[in-house]
Design an enzyme around this catalytic site. Structure first.
Site, PDB file in Angstrom:
ATOM      1  CG  ASP A  15      42.580  44.705  34.962  1.00 16.63           C
ATOM      2  OD1 ASP A  15      43.698  44.384  34.474  1.00 16.63           O
ATOM      3  OD2 ASP A  15      42.502  45.661  35.968  1.00 16.63           O
ATOM      4  CG  ASN A  63      33.931  41.067  37.124  1.00 12.45           C
ATOM      5  OD1 ASN A  63      34.553  40.241  36.998  1.00 12.45           O
ATOM      6  ND2 ASN A  63      33.943  42.257  37.194  1.00 12.45           N
TER       7      ASN A  63
HETATM    8  C1  FPP Z   1      38.404  42.678  32.620  1.00 13.77           C
HETATM    9  O1  FPP Z   1      38.477  43.654  31.760  1.00 13.77           O
HETATM   10  C2  FPP Z   1      38.028  41.586  32.016  1.00 13.77           C
HETATM   11  C3  FPP Z   1      36.680  40.718  32.625  1.00 13.77           C
HETATM   12  C4  FPP Z   1      35.924  41.268  33.808  1.00 13.77           C
HETATM   13  C5  FPP Z   1      36.340  39.605  32.107  1.00 13.77           C
HETATM   14  C6  FPP Z   1      37.443  38.499  31.580  1.00 13.77           C
HETATM   15  C7  FPP Z   1      36.587  37.056  31.284  1.00 13.77           C
HETATM   16  C8  FPP Z   1      36.632  36.620  30.066  1.00 13.77           C
HETATM   17  C9  FPP Z   1      37.097  37.290  28.819  1.00 13.77           C
HETATM   18  C10 FPP Z   1      35.566  35.317  30.071  1.00 13.77           C
HETATM   19  C11 FPP Z   1      36.264  34.223  29.708  1.00 13.77           C
HETATM   20  C12 FPP Z   1      37.293  33.849  30.348  1.00 13.77           C
HETATM   21  C13 FPP Z   1      38.297  32.902  30.407  1.00 13.77           C
HETATM   22  C14 FPP Z   1      39.555  32.670  31.087  1.00 13.77           C
HETATM   23  C15 FPP Z   1      38.504  32.026  29.048  1.00 13.77           C
HETATM   24  P1  FPP Z   1      37.719  44.947  31.938  1.00 13.77           P
HETATM   25  O2  FPP Z   1      36.321  44.945  31.111  1.00 13.77           O
HETATM   26  O3  FPP Z   1      37.554  45.294  33.603  1.00 13.77           O
HETATM   27  O4  FPP Z   1      38.570  46.077  31.139  1.00 13.77           O
HETATM   28  P2  FPP Z   1      38.504  47.243  31.674  1.00 13.77           P
HETATM   29  O5  FPP Z   1      39.859  47.240  33.106  1.00 13.77           O
HETATM   30  O6  FPP Z   1      39.533  48.248  31.009  1.00 13.77           O
HETATM   31  O7  FPP Z   1      37.343  48.117  32.234  1.00 13.77           O
END
Ligand code: FPP
Length: 196
Positions: A15, A63
């Site tokens: 995250d 999510n």
């Molecule tokens: C969290 O950051 C990240 C996610 C919810 C999504 C991560 C998933 C991908 C990038 C898809 C592909 C995955 C792989 C393993 C190839 P956030 O959006 O919660 O950031 P924040 O905590 O700063 O709001």
């Protein structure tokens, strides 16, 4: 790295992507893109070091509440990652596995995932779990349903037997959990497995 003290299983809550992008005045999607570059490095390095299991939390059951455009971008990035990295997984002898409620994923994403699982099934190196539409409580409830369906009697049930009904059956528990944003929350990830 102290090679004789390597963790067997490392689990990562990915995250902070949005905040990373925000600090750079970029759209959130750029944060997810950069996150995927980090995933590439982590997967290859973990395999090279000789970890047994690496588990990434890429998409939680919560999510889906994100804006539809962000959800579809994440799914698109995931598909693209699988397509471009399959050869790297094969080259590094990595076995790929999805954990979570896969039946609720989009059919086109699901077919990419099962294809990657099938093509890497014979690999004997690191196991790379990706948690998608995953929730720790939901996993425990599903395990309970499966053991009821298997007609396990109460006297046959203990912790080890129960663990065999989880998505991570047969895998060592994580001995290191990383949350990339630096926060100290569990967020419904691997609740049973991180007990210690
Ligand atoms: C969290 O950051 C990240 C996610 C919810 C999504 C991560 C998933 C991908 C990038 C898809 C592909 C995955 C792989 C393993 C190839 P956030 O959006 O919660 O950031 P924040 O905590 O700063 O709001």
């Amino acid at each position: 790295v102290t090679m004789d003290r390597l963790p067997r299983h490392v689990a990562i809550i990915m995250d902070g992507n949005g905040r990373w992008a925000g600090q750079r005045h970029l759209p959130r999607v750029e944060g997810h893109r950069a996150g995927i570059d980090a995933v590439r490095d982590v997967v290859e390095t973990s395999a090279r070091l000789g970890l047994e299991v690496l588990t990434l939390y890429a998409f939680s059951v919560e999510n889906w509440k994100r804006p539809a455009a962000e959800v579809s971008t994440l799914m698109m990035l995931l598909k693209r990652y699988l397509r471009s990295e399959l050869s790297t997984l094969l080259k590094n002898n990595i076995r790929f596995k999805v954990i979570g409620r896969t039946d609720q994923l989009w059919p086109d994403v699901l077919s990419e995932l099962t294809d990657a699982e099938r093509k890497t099934a014979g690999n004997t190196g690191m196991l790379f779990n990706i948690a998608l539409n995953y929730g720790g409580r939901a996993e425990i409830v599903e395990a309970a349903k499966r053991l009821l369906a298997a007609q396990i009697r109460p006297e046959e049930l203990d912790e080890q037997r129960f663990a065999g009904f989880l998505y991570t059956a047969g895998q060592p528990d994580p001995d290191l959990l990383i949350r990339t944003s630096g926060e100290m929350r569990i967020s419904n990830f691997l609740l049973w497995q991180i007990a210690y």
